[in-house]
Design a protein around this motif. Sequence first.
Motif, short mmCIF file in Angstrom:
data_model
loop_
_atom_site.label_atom_id
_atom_site.label_comp_id
_atom_site.label_asym_id
_atom_site.label_seq_id
_atom_site.Cartn_x
_atom_site.Cartn_y
_atom_site.Cartn_z
N LYS A 21 38.40 -30.83 -52.71
CA LYS A 21 37.80 -30.67 -54.04
C LYS A 21 38.45 -29.57 -54.87
N PHE A 22 39.24 -28.70 -54.23
CA PHE A 22 39.75 -27.52 -54.93
C PHE A 22 41.25 -27.32 -54.67
N ASP A 23 41.91 -26.74 -55.67
CA ASP A 23 43.20 -26.08 -55.43
C ASP A 23 42.88 -24.66 -54.97
N THR A 24 43.53 -24.21 -53.92
CA THR A 24 43.16 -22.92 -53.32
C THR A 24 44.29 -21.91 -53.40
N TYR A 25 43.90 -20.65 -53.57
CA TYR A 25 44.86 -19.54 -53.59
C TYR A 25 44.20 -18.36 -52.87
N VAL A 26 44.93 -17.72 -51.98
CA VAL A 26 44.42 -16.55 -51.29
C VAL A 26 45.10 -15.31 -51.86
N GLY A 27 44.30 -14.40 -52.39
CA GLY A 27 44.84 -13.20 -53.02
C GLY A 27 44.18 -11.95 -52.50
N GLY A 28 44.32 -10.86 -53.25
CA GLY A 28 43.83 -9.56 -52.82
C GLY A 28 44.98 -8.72 -52.28
N GLN A 29 44.72 -7.44 -52.06
CA GLN A 29 45.77 -6.52 -51.66
C GLN A 29 46.39 -6.86 -50.31
N SER A 30 45.56 -7.26 -49.35
CA SER A 30 46.11 -7.63 -48.04
C SER A 30 47.05 -8.81 -48.18
N ALA A 31 46.67 -9.80 -48.97
CA ALA A 31 47.51 -10.99 -49.17
C ALA A 31 48.80 -10.63 -49.90
N ILE A 32 48.73 -9.71 -50.86
CA ILE A 32 49.95 -9.26 -51.56
C ILE A 32 50.91 -8.64 -50.57
N GLY A 33 50.37 -7.81 -49.65
CA GLY A 33 51.22 -7.21 -48.63
C GLY A 33 51.83 -8.25 -47.69
N VAL A 34 51.04 -9.22 -47.28
CA VAL A 34 51.53 -10.29 -46.40
C VAL A 34 52.66 -11.05 -47.08
N ASP A 35 52.47 -11.41 -48.34
CA ASP A 35 53.48 -12.20 -49.06
C ASP A 35 54.75 -11.40 -49.31
N PHE A 36 54.59 -10.10 -49.60
CA PHE A 36 55.77 -9.25 -49.81
C PHE A 36 56.59 -9.16 -48.52
N ASP A 37 55.90 -8.89 -47.41
CA ASP A 37 56.60 -8.79 -46.13
C ASP A 37 57.26 -10.11 -45.76
N GLN A 38 56.57 -11.23 -46.02
CA GLN A 38 57.13 -12.53 -45.68
C GLN A 38 58.36 -12.83 -46.50
N ARG A 39 58.35 -12.41 -47.76
CA ARG A 39 59.52 -12.61 -48.62
C ARG A 39 60.73 -11.87 -48.04
N ILE A 40 60.49 -10.67 -47.54
CA ILE A 40 61.57 -9.90 -46.93
C ILE A 40 62.07 -10.59 -45.67
N PHE A 41 61.14 -11.00 -44.80
CA PHE A 41 61.53 -11.66 -43.55
C PHE A 41 62.32 -12.94 -43.82
N ASP A 42 61.90 -13.69 -44.83
CA ASP A 42 62.58 -14.95 -45.16
C ASP A 42 64.00 -14.71 -45.65
N ASN A 43 64.21 -13.59 -46.34
CA ASN A 43 65.53 -13.31 -46.92
C ASN A 43 66.43 -12.48 -46.01
N LEU A 44 65.85 -11.92 -44.95
CA LEU A 44 66.63 -11.03 -44.08
C LEU A 44 67.85 -11.71 -43.47
#
Length: 752
Positions: free
Chosen positions: A539-562
């Motif tokens: 029924k919904f398009d979903t997005y997970v946000g908040g400071q913890s999620a911002i940190g997770v996504d930032f770290d994942q971006r680094i790991f993906d590009n490493l």
Amino acid sequence: MFNRLAKWVTSHPKKIIGFWIVCLLAASVFALKLPNVLTAGGFNDPRSESMEAQKVLEKNFSNQYSQQLLVVVKSSQYTVQDSQYASAVDKISGVIRQNQKVEDIESYYDHKNDAFLGKDTHHTFLLVGLNTSEDEAANFVPVLEQQLKSQVSELADFQWWVTGGPALSYALNDATKKDLTFAEMIAFPVMIVILLLVFRTVASTVLPLLMSAFALGITLAISYFIAKDHTMNILLQNAVSMIGLGVIVDYALFIISRYRQELERYNTVEAVQRAVATAGRAVFFSGATVAISLSSLFLPNIMIFNSIAVGGVIVVTLAVLVAVTLLPAILTLLGPRINWGRIPIFRNRDFSKGWHRFASLLMKRPVIFLIPAFMLLGGMVYPSYKLNMQVPVASASILPEADGARVGFEVLAGDFGQGDVFPVQIVLKAKQDKVFSEQNLDEIERLTTEIKNHPNVEKVLSLTSWNKDWKLSDYQQAYKSYDQLPDAVKDQLGKLVNHDRGDTTTLLVVSPKTDADSKESHELVKDIRKVLQTGAVDKFDTYVGGQSAIGVDFDQRIFDNLPTILVTVFVISFLVLVISFRSVLLPIKALILNSLVTLASMGMLVVFFQEGDFRGAINSITPVVLFAVLFGLSMDYEVLIISRIRELKDEGHATLDSIVQGISETAGLVNGAAAIMIAVFGAFAMVQVQVVKELGFGLAVAILLDATVIRSILVPAVMRLLGEANWWLPIRLSSGRLNKHKRSVDSREGLS
């Protein structure tokens, strides 16, 4: 190329010096403006799910502010329920509300909301929504603090702190500026002492420092024009100073030393030309390697990395240009006066003889030196396997301990729990119908229940959980008459549903049991995303946000590009070194040894920072920047040493003799250059901003290892074992121009 450059520089020294002086004078006006256009932001991935969640909230909720301040209030005498406390908060609110940048203020007294009530009831906080940009919000912080200091000073029994994202950003900016001044005040005197020890004359000591003024000043001006139109992080300044000071002084050291050596046998012009054609060539390839390594930081396309890369690449490029044009032009005019101001106590010292004896001994017993050197490196590399990388997005630990924004943040986190202050936000955007429809409420209830059962979840606030006495049917019935709900209830629901903009988006607020920057909270974000992806949310398009999620996504971006960063640096550095050394095995050896030094440096970071830090993690920025910077800088010494050995080999010396003589001629110079680098990086290791401290420490350790264990022991020992294979190259790369220059000079001077 370098032969022609050398002749051009010595033919037009005054014009070249005049050009650089004009550039510096023009740059000085704009360099001073750079701090005003830099920001403390950038610790996020703008293309991530968490940032998309933030955009959806800002677009659909009129009461969601991208910039929010938290004013934490404490009283040791009164509780939040006391009238005196309420009066104090009302006074503070009145001062804050005077400002046009303030859009909204929420507090405990609006609806007796327990989320604003500290555990001991002596703490509360005000949530201040701002209608400004990120930079404007940060610049507003000192204004607000000054207003509060001057207008609520009579509240003797109350303490207050301004914290939250904009306050932390302003504090980081301010601390970074102070740290930069502090580090430079330490680095410059130490560099002067080291240069005096290396050169033993005043004139030779002054020139590298003068070159740094040109390279740094013009870099800051160019960076200003870039940062004016493109958002750049305050760490750009640290990158320019940290990398630039070490690089330009080292490059000047290489060229001046070679010039003084050549001046003993040739006239001034010939000595300058030979210095540019030899040491200048080494500087060029060193700078190219450093710039290429730093350019790899552009690959993740994250603002914080772009900022460091911009500052680093520009300052290294200018360092090379200054070293091979301005410095030789000045040397041409100075001539023998480069030895002016000789210090008598150093006059007769010749360290090359000691290095010659050491290198000769090493050539006879290379394995005896190799084994303990590799054992030492192995012991330092070993802790690196425990490296835990995590960006402290929802943390103030990056700031000095006494900073008001950090103190307020830690008071808030300690007495309220970060789960309530920095929750995980699940944004649900209805694909059809309003969020109040029975089908949509059914799905919200199912998600609320499933997520609430997670072992690390304290509570979940949603459209079907805000009243613990109600069942789903009660919520469905109440929302059918939404307009008849009490105003206090509708105000609170305004945080969960965009009723004023179409009832199409709702929010689940998940309060973890652990701090927002903890490993457990990061795992919770990943678990929630798995639930949303595999839970048949139709029924919904979903997005997970908040400071913890911002940190997770930032770290994942680094790991993906490493992997891409690593491969890019390795491949391009290899090609540059093949051209420079005219060898295949020497670049491979250099890459392997550099990798060991980098891992050893990270191992020491784990020992001294990660295992000694309550967060138990290294800032995820540190290892990536450390690799990019170190891999380039450590090549400086490799290029200098191997280039000299290659020169001797090309002149007809045997390989072993070339190694011994090359090491004996360059070891003292390399150690002096390394001492300068260590002084610069060590100064930055003493600052208070955590990420800068980590970088300074890691680089200082790495350069120390590089100059002592790698360049003084492992490089000559490995070359001894390789023998003639050092020079193996399947294709022929001509060095005719350099050799032609040597032959022409040699014939004129009667050398054989």
